[in-house]
Write an enzyme that holds these catalytic residues in place. Structure first.
Site, PDB file in Angstrom:
ATOM      1  N   LYS A   1       0.839  -1.202   0.000  1.00  0.00           N
ATOM      2  CA  LYS A   1       0.000   0.000   0.000  1.00  0.00           C
ATOM      3  C   LYS A   1       0.873   1.251   0.000  1.00  0.00           C
ATOM      4  O   LYS A   1       2.061   1.178   0.326  1.00  0.00           O
ATOM      5  CB  LYS A   1      -0.919  -0.018   1.226  1.00  0.00           C
ATOM      6  CG  LYS A   1      -0.164  -0.065   2.540  1.00  0.00           C
ATOM      7  CD  LYS A   1      -1.096  -0.395   3.706  1.00  0.00           C
ATOM      8  CE  LYS A   1      -0.333  -0.298   5.009  1.00  0.00           C
ATOM      9  NZ  LYS A   1      -1.055  -0.918   6.120  1.00  0.00           N
TER      10      LYS A   1
ATOM     11  N   ARG B   1     -10.512   0.042  14.199  1.00  0.00           N
ATOM     12  CA  ARG B   1     -10.474   0.844  12.976  1.00  0.00           C
ATOM     13  C   ARG B   1     -11.566   0.286  12.067  1.00  0.00           C
ATOM     14  O   ARG B   1     -12.670   0.786  12.071  1.00  0.00           O
ATOM     15  CB  ARG B   1      -9.076   0.759  12.358  1.00  0.00           C
ATOM     16  CG  ARG B   1      -8.864   1.649  11.169  1.00  0.00           C
ATOM     17  CD  ARG B   1      -7.395   1.718  10.755  1.00  0.00           C
ATOM     18  NE  ARG B   1      -6.873   0.431  10.292  1.00  0.00           N
ATOM     19  CZ  ARG B   1      -5.610   0.248   9.863  1.00  0.00           C
ATOM     20  NH1 ARG B   1      -4.765   1.271   9.856  1.00  0.00           N
ATOM     21  NH2 ARG B   1      -5.191  -0.928   9.457  1.00  0.00           N
TER      22      ARG B   1
ATOM     23  N   TYR C   1      15.729  31.861   3.940  1.00  0.00           N
ATOM     24  CA  TYR C   1      14.589  32.691   4.335  1.00  0.00           C
ATOM     25  C   TYR C   1      14.644  33.054   5.820  1.00  0.00           C
ATOM     26  O   TYR C   1      15.026  32.244   6.661  1.00  0.00           O
ATOM     27  CB  TYR C   1      13.284  31.938   4.107  1.00  0.00           C
ATOM     28  CG  TYR C   1      12.872  31.901   2.661  1.00  0.00           C
ATOM     29  CD1 TYR C   1      12.662  33.086   1.948  1.00  0.00           C
ATOM     30  CD2 TYR C   1      12.677  30.692   2.013  1.00  0.00           C
ATOM     31  CE1 TYR C   1      12.278  33.045   0.617  1.00  0.00           C
ATOM     32  CE2 TYR C   1      12.283  30.638   0.682  1.00  0.00           C
ATOM     33  CZ  TYR C   1      12.088  31.824  -0.006  1.00  0.00           C
ATOM     34  OH  TYR C   1      11.703  31.786  -1.307  1.00  0.00           O
TER      35      TYR C   1
ATOM     36  N   MET D   1      11.088  25.574  -0.546  1.00  0.00           N
ATOM     37  CA  MET D   1      10.153  24.673  -1.222  1.00  0.00           C
ATOM     38  C   MET D   1      10.881  23.656  -2.105  1.00  0.00           C
ATOM     39  O   MET D   1      10.554  22.469  -2.109  1.00  0.00           O
ATOM     40  CB  MET D   1       9.168  25.481  -2.075  1.00  0.00           C
ATOM     41  CG  MET D   1       8.077  24.619  -2.690  1.00  0.00           C
ATOM     42  SD  MET D   1       7.047  25.537  -3.830  1.00  0.00           S
ATOM     43  CE  MET D   1       6.147  26.618  -2.731  1.00  0.00           C
TER      44      MET D   1
HETATM   45  C1  LIG Z   1      -0.283  -1.743   6.906  1.00  0.00           C
HETATM   46  C2  LIG Z   1      -0.838  -3.012   7.355  1.00  0.00           C
HETATM   47  C3  LIG Z   1      -0.016  -4.106   7.670  1.00  0.00           C
HETATM   48  C4  LIG Z   1       1.486  -4.020   7.689  1.00  0.00           C
HETATM   49  O1  LIG Z   1       1.922  -3.383   8.851  1.00  0.00           O
HETATM   50  P1  LIG Z   1       3.476  -3.152   9.167  1.00  0.00           P
HETATM   51  O2  LIG Z   1       3.507  -2.602  10.520  1.00  0.00           O
HETATM   52  O3  LIG Z   1       3.953  -2.190   8.135  1.00  0.00           O
HETATM   53  O4  LIG Z   1       4.144  -4.467   9.033  1.00  0.00           O
HETATM   54  C5  LIG Z   1      -0.614  -5.306   7.944  1.00  0.00           C
HETATM   55  N1  LIG Z   1      -1.956  -5.416   7.974  1.00  0.00           N
HETATM   56  C6  LIG Z   1      -2.779  -4.384   7.710  1.00  0.00           C
HETATM   57  C7  LIG Z   1      -4.254  -4.588   7.770  1.00  0.00           C
HETATM   58  C8  LIG Z   1      -2.254  -3.144   7.405  1.00  0.00           C
HETATM   59  O5  LIG Z   1      -3.065  -2.117   7.164  1.00  0.00           O
END
Ligand SMILES: *Cc1c(COP(=O)(O)O)cnc(C)c1O
Length: 637
Positions: A315, A413, A529, A578
């Site tokens: 992801k 969540r 800056y 920037m």
């Molecule tokens: C991001 C995620 C992981 C991986 O977590 P890490 O701490 O990066 O290993 C595993 N399961 C779910 C559902 C996630 O959202």
């Protein structure tokens, strides 16, 4: 290496106090926060222009260091020992010379004004068994540390860099190279030498006892002598790069391998396949070492039972490392599933040719049809997502479409609660022709925090019960998974798959750029800056073309972060702009415009984890904050 403090004391002419601890590695940089101290680490208190390692002794003790090399006596606690010397750098150098003398392999010294690291890295790729000094560890300190890392390799590649007269003499006495490779001899650091001849003479001190010196006639025509081999004579294949430095480096490498009696590279294919460490078209790049990533995966797998599979989290564009190349590598390494957050990420992977099953974790309803079209499998976390996806599957005429049911065991969540399971199984049975539960899973909230292990164990128990209840209700076998990277340490949480994310990416990324301008400024001048970067001494300041729009956090300005230039820390000066930032290179030898500045890397003290520490966040955020305008490039052999 393995030395007792008493050995070190007698080699360096120091005095041992306290315990005679056994030492297996050396730390000189107290900012190496994360790396911290393995059992045999010796902390050497170095004095620099800006800081004094002696100020960090208490901190290093609290992090478990038990062995010290210092310039004055220190208070010792139980089990600790210290060697007190007059000058810590000189002591390290004496020790390094001693260690070098015990080394029986061939030592190759690499010097020159430019191209040392490039040539060394390429040689290392041709000789994977050889030792090489890390990155551009080529200074008085870097060389000593490199030599102390020598084990029983057959060949050692050691870089040597100088900026003023007298330095090479000391380096040579440590390195004692059998063969010297001279890259180019340019004007860098000419200021400190009376003439080009003087500087060349100084560089050649490295070869005073070497059997062979390999140089390139086009960049160092002035070299001649006994044992000198001109790489110009090495014939490259037709059509090899037209770039001057590519050709020089390839000839140096070809001639070196030839002289050493090693297999000469097939330049027509080998070097062309290697991404050049100098990236001409993109000044700022995130280099992702896919081999290191594959290594992380292999290490993870070595802890698992053979039947435990891997769902690799890609992801957020593979935690910022870029998606398709990473996904394809993971596919080639045989992971079982990939997981992304949103449907469009999955679509991009499919477009890139990825055929593995892909789970979409945060699938939103609008994308369900697209997902079915691209064979992307949803996380189903509530009744609404279940009904929505069932409708899309039906519209597409899909049959027994694989879905992944998410349970909430305490993260709060997404996911079904325990009280939902009965209704859920009933509904899933009704939808049995349309949807099939491929896996059931949950997510740990605090697996990385040992103080909350009771809670994590409670999550595991709850998952065990809830998933069992779901499976029994469905009447068919469902695979289970729970552990993220940190959760893998609980064997009972490994089930059928583990879901590593960050654990795959740690130590794989280097963000680097090139210095676009260098200027000498005076004490009292202010940089950037708000004129916030006031100079407390005459300074050399370099500008790099990376700013907060690229993901370089503004809070890293004004000295809060150091980049690495020639392997040395270069702190930021003034505010981050920037599109650019300024760094202080006053104390660093041999820097020219066009040289590399490393913003973060796997190097101690320079890692995304260290940067996260400065920013009060986590490495995940550092990696994923990098702007898409930073080009990603991939290393693999
Ligand atoms: C991001 C995620 C992981 C991986 O977590 P890490 O701490 O990066 O290993 C595993 N399961 C779910 C559902 C996630 O959202």
């Amino acid at each position: 290496m393995e030395y007792k403090l008493s050995d070190i004391a007698s080699i360096c002419g120091g005095a041992l106090h306290g315990e005679d601890v056994t030492v297996t590695s050396v730390i000189t940089d107290s900012r190496a926060r994360a790396a911290c101290t393995d059992d045999g680490a010796l902390f050497v208190a170095m004095r620099g222009a800006h800081h004094d390692g002696h100020d960090f002794i208490v901190e290093m003790k609290s992090r478990g260091a038990r062995a010290f090399l210092t310039e004055h006596e220190i208070a010792l606690s139980e089990g600790c020992g210290v060697v007190v010397v007059d000058n810590a750098l000189e002591a390290l150098q004496l020790w390094a010379s001693h260690h070098r003398a015990t080394y029986t392999g061939a030592v190759v010294g690499i010097t020159g004004s430019g191209g040392k690291t490039v040539v060394k890295e390429r040689l290392a790729r041709l000789m994977p068994e050889a030792f090489r000094s890390p990155r551009s560890y080529n200074s008085q300190l870097g060389v000593a540390l490199s030599l102390l890392m020598l084990k029983d390799e057959k060949v050692a590649l050691i870089e040597a860099g100088i900026s003023k007269p007298g330095e090479m003499d000391r380096l040579e006495r440590m390195i004692r190279p059998d063969v010297v490779l001279v890259t180019s001899l340019g004007a860098a650091h000419q200021d400190n030498f009376a003439s080009m001849e003087e500087k060349t003479g100084e560089k050649l001190l490295l070869s005073r006892d070497a059997k062979r010196v390999i140089f390139h006639g086009a960049s160092a025509p002035q070299l001649r002598g006994h044992g000198f081999v001109d790489a110009t004579d090495y014939v490259l294949p037709d059509g090899f790069s037209t770039d001057f430095f590519d050709r020089v480096n390839a000839q140096l490498i070809g001639m070196f391998m030839h002289e050493m009696g090693l297999p000469v590279p097939d330049f027509a294919t080998d070097l062309e396949r290697m991404p050049s460490p100098v990236h001409r078209s993109h000044t700022t790049v995130l280099e992702v070492d896919l081999e290191a990533m594959a290594g992380n995966l292999a290490r993870l797998r070595s802890q698992l039972l053979p039947r435990t599979g891997v769902i690799a989290m890609v992801k957020a564009s593979g935690y910022g490392t870029g998606d398709v190349s990473v996904a394809r590598m993971l596919e080639a390494e045989g992971v079982d599933y990939l997981a992304v957050a949103f449907a469009d990420e999955g679509v991009r992977l499919r477009a890139g040719g990825v055929t593995l099953p892909i789970v979409v974790l945060n699938a939103d309803e609008d994308s369900f049809d697209v997902m079915v079209r691209h064979a992307l499998e949803p996380e189903i976390y509530n009744f609404r997502s279940l009904e929505g996806f069932a409708a899309s599957a039906e519209a597409a005429g899909a049959c027994r479409y694989p879905i992944h049911v998410k349970l909430d065991t305490g993260m709060h969540r997404l996911g079904f609660l325990g009280s939902d399971i009965d209704t859920l199984t009933r509904r899933l049975r009704e939808l049995g022709d349309r949807l099939r539960v491929a896996t059931v899973f949950s997510h740990m909230a605090a697996a990385d925090d040992p103080t909350q292990d009771d809670f994590t164990r409670m999550q595991i128990d709850l998952f065990e019960r809830m998933s069992g209840q779901l499976e029994a209700g469905l009447g068919y076998g469902v695979k289970r998974h729970l552990a993220n990277s940190a959760g893998v340490r609980f064997p009972e949480a490994r089930y059928d798959f583990v879901r590593p994310g960050i654990g795959l990416y740690v130590g794989t990324s280097t963000l680097k750029t090139k210095i676009v301008q260098i200027k000498r400024l005076q004490k009292g001048d202010a940089v950037g800056y708000g004129r916030e970067g006031r100079l407390s001494r005459d300074s050399v300041v370099a500008t790099i073309p990376v700013g907060y729009a690229d993901g370089l956090d503004r809070r890293l300005g004004c000295g809060n972060w150091s980049m690495l230039v020639c392997g040395h820390p270069a702190p930021t000066v003034g505010r981050i702009c920037m599109d650019s930032a300024m760094i202080d290179i006053t104390d660093i030898a041999e820097v020219s415009e066009g040289d590399e500045a490393v913003i973060f890397s796997p190097a101690r003290g320079n890692t995304p984890e260290d940067m996260a520490c400065v920013l009060g966040t986590i490495n995940y955020e550092v990696l994923t904050s990098l702007s898409q305008r930073v080009k990603r490039v991939y290393w693999k052999r």
